[in-house]
Design an enzyme around this catalytic site. Sequence first.
Site, PDB file in Angstrom:
ATOM      1  N   TYR A 227      -1.014   8.244  -2.754  1.00  0.00           N
ATOM      2  CA  TYR A 227      -0.928   8.029  -3.871  1.00  0.00           C
ATOM      3  C   TYR A 227      -2.412   8.624  -4.724  1.00  0.00           C
ATOM      4  CZ  TYR A 227       2.022   3.657  -4.042  1.00  0.00           C
ATOM      5  OH  TYR A 227       3.093   2.812  -3.862  1.00  0.00           O
ATOM      6  N   GLY A 228      -3.401   8.725  -4.030  1.00  0.00           N
ATOM      7  CA  GLY A 228      -4.580   9.276  -4.576  1.00  0.00           C
ATOM      8  C   GLY A 228      -4.664  10.493  -5.305  1.00  0.00           C
TER       9      GLY A 228
ATOM     10  N   CYS B  55     -10.929   3.152   0.408  1.00  0.00           N
ATOM     11  CA  CYS B  55      -9.600   3.404   0.788  1.00  0.00           C
ATOM     12  C   CYS B  55      -9.026   2.430   1.956  1.00  0.00           C
ATOM     13  CB  CYS B  55      -9.338   4.930   0.796  1.00  0.00           C
ATOM     14  SG  CYS B  55      -7.731   5.158   1.347  1.00  0.00           S
ATOM     15  N   THR B  56      -7.982   1.764   1.785  1.00  0.00           N
ATOM     16  CA  THR B  56      -7.804   0.970   2.941  1.00  0.00           C
ATOM     17  C   THR B  56      -7.338   1.648   4.202  1.00  0.00           C
ATOM     18  OG1 THR B  56      -5.668   0.463   2.067  1.00  0.00           O
ATOM     19  CG2 THR B  56      -7.123  -1.055   1.256  1.00  0.00           C
ATOM     20  N   HIS B  57      -7.044   3.100   4.030  1.00  0.00           N
ATOM     21  CA  HIS B  57      -6.693   3.749   5.268  1.00  0.00           C
ATOM     22  C   HIS B  57      -7.925   3.880   6.085  1.00  0.00           C
ATOM     23  CE1 HIS B  57      -2.839   4.476   3.246  1.00  0.00           C
ATOM     24  NE2 HIS B  57      -2.408   5.162   4.509  1.00  0.00           N
TER      25      HIS B  57
ATOM     26  N   ASP C  80       0.881  -1.190   0.037  1.00  0.00           N
ATOM     27  CA  ASP C  80      -0.068  -0.038   0.163  1.00  0.00           C
ATOM     28  C   ASP C  80       0.904   1.192   0.031  1.00  0.00           C
ATOM     29  OD1 ASP C  80      -2.447   1.566   0.279  1.00  0.00           O
ATOM     30  OD2 ASP C  80      -1.972   1.906   2.428  1.00  0.00           O
ATOM     31  N   SER C  81       0.221   2.263  -0.060  1.00  0.00           N
ATOM     32  CA  SER C  81       0.941   3.610   0.043  1.00  0.00           C
ATOM     33  C   SER C  81       1.567   3.987   1.420  1.00  0.00           C
ATOM     34  CB  SER C  81       0.196   4.740  -0.337  1.00  0.00           C
ATOM     35  OG  SER C  81      -0.954   4.999   0.287  1.00  0.00           O
TER      36      SER C  81
ATOM     37  N   CYS D 216      -4.487  -1.643  -1.820  1.00  0.00           N
ATOM     38  CA  CYS D 216      -4.644  -0.385  -1.982  1.00  0.00           C
ATOM     39  C   CYS D 216      -5.740  -0.096  -2.899  1.00  0.00           C
ATOM     40  CB  CYS D 216      -3.236   0.490  -2.335  1.00  0.00           C
ATOM     41  SG  CYS D 216      -3.454   2.154  -3.082  1.00  0.00           S
ATOM     42  N   ASN D 217      -6.711   0.542  -2.782  1.00  0.00           N
ATOM     43  CA  ASN D 217      -7.873   0.782  -4.095  1.00  0.00           C
ATOM     44  C   ASN D 217      -7.453   1.493  -5.195  1.00  0.00           C
ATOM     45  OD1 ASN D 217     -10.806  -0.016  -2.828  1.00  0.00           O
ATOM     46  ND2 ASN D 217      -9.288   0.555  -1.134  1.00  0.00           N
ATOM     47  N   THR D 218      -6.648   2.581  -4.775  1.00  0.00           N
ATOM     48  CA  THR D 218      -5.995   3.317  -5.692  1.00  0.00           C
ATOM     49  C   THR D 218      -4.791   2.775  -6.844  1.00  0.00           C
ATOM     50  OG1 THR D 218      -5.993   5.266  -4.042  1.00  0.00           O
ATOM     51  CG2 THR D 218      -4.813   5.796  -5.983  1.00  0.00           C
TER      52      THR D 218
ATOM     53  N   GLU E  36      -1.877   9.305   8.540  1.00  0.00           N
ATOM     54  CA  GLU E  36      -0.505   8.808   8.702  1.00  0.00           C
ATOM     55  C   GLU E  36       0.327   9.727   9.479  1.00  0.00           C
ATOM     56  OE1 GLU E  36       1.491   6.463   6.803  1.00  0.00           O
ATOM     57  OE2 GLU E  36      -0.131   5.541   5.642  1.00  0.00           O
TER      58      GLU E  36
HETATM   59  N1  DGL Z   1      -4.763   3.219   0.959  1.00  0.00           N
HETATM   60  C1  DGL Z   1      -4.881   3.437  -0.247  1.00  0.00           C
HETATM   61  C2  DGL Z   1      -5.913   3.241  -1.160  1.00  0.00           C
HETATM   62  O1  DGL Z   1      -6.755   2.307  -0.515  1.00  0.00           O
HETATM   63  C3  DGL Z   1      -4.113   4.714  -0.853  1.00  0.00           C
HETATM   64  C4  DGL Z   1      -4.324   6.209  -0.193  1.00  0.00           C
HETATM   65  C5  DGL Z   1      -3.480   7.018  -0.810  1.00  0.00           C
HETATM   66  O2  DGL Z   1      -2.211   7.034  -0.533  1.00  0.00           O
HETATM   67  O3  DGL Z   1      -3.793   8.189  -1.246  1.00  0.00           O
HETATM   68  O4  DGL Z   1      -6.785   3.957  -1.878  1.00  0.00           O
END
Ligand code: DGL
Length: 269
Positions: free
Chosen positions: A43-44, A184-186, A11-12, A74-76, A152
Site C-alpha cells: 500500500y505504501g 508499519c505493522t510489518h 492490512d495489505s 495498517c499505518n498507511t 512478504e
Molecule cells: N503494514 C502496512 C502499514 O502498517 C502497509 C505496508 C504496505 O503495504 O506498504 O503501513
Amino acid sequence: MRPNQSVGIFDSGIGGLSVVQHIRDLLPAESLIYVSDRAHLPYGTKDKQFILDRTVHITDFLMQQNVKAIVIACNTATAIAVADLRRTLPIPIIGMEPGLKPAAARSHNGLIGVLATEGTLDSGKFKRLMHQHANSAEVIICPCHGWVEAIEHDGLNNTHTIELVEQQLQPILDKGVDTLVLGCTHYPFVRDIIQRVAGESVTIIDTGLAVAKHLQKRLAEEGILSTNQVPGSESYWCSAPTEKTRELIEKLQGKSCVINSLPIAVNND
Ligand code: DGL
C-alpha cells in the site's frame, strides 16, 4: 446488537498479524475476522485514491460479515482513510499511527527515527503528528523501500531482507537516534534484525499493544466486549491466491489455519 459479533481487522498483507497477536492476548474471547489484501500490496507506494478504494471494498466486506468494530491494522491505510471510514461507518473504527508520543517520552537525546512507508510519511496526518512533537524531538524519517515486499515474499530471515534493513537503517543510526518507531505493522516481524543492527541501547517503539488496549476500551465503552467464556474464533480472508498466505500465517502463528478467498467483487480495483 447481536451478541458474539466479530472484530474485523485488515492490512495489505500479514503485517496486521503483529497487532492480532496483542489483541489475542488481551481479548481472548473476541472472535476475529482478518483480511489480508495481499493482491494489492504494498500500500505504501500506491496513490491515495487507490488506498481509499481498497479500504471501502474491504470494510464493505467486513460490514457484510456483521463485525462490531474494525481495526485498521495498517499505518498507511489509517493515515489515508481513517477519517472517511469513521464518517461513513456506524461502528468503532480503530486506527494506528507511528508512536511518536511514546518515543518522545522515552528518548534521552531527542533524536527519533521513524520507520514507515512512503504513504504514511507523506500523509497530512503524519505531518500533523510530527508538528505536534516538533518542540520535544527531532524526527528523522526512513521510508523503508522494499521492506514490506521482502517480508512478504522473501521471508523474515532471508539474506535479502536482512541486507535491506541493514542498508537503510544505517544512515539514520549514523545521525545518532536513540529511539526507533516501528511505523508499519510489518516491521515488528523484523524487530530482532532492527535491534541487532541498531544495538541494545536503542529503544524500539511498537504501538501494537496500545492499539489492542484502545480496542478493548472502545468495545467496553460501547458495551460490546465479548462475555464468552470460551476462546473466540478466527477466520482469515485474502485477495491473492491463498496458499502462500496460509504458509506465511502458519509459520508466524505456529498453528494451522484456513484461508478463504475474498469474493471477486472485493478484489476489483
Ligand atoms: N503494514 C502496512 C502499514 O502498517 C502497509 C505496508 C504496505 O503495504 O506498504 O503501513
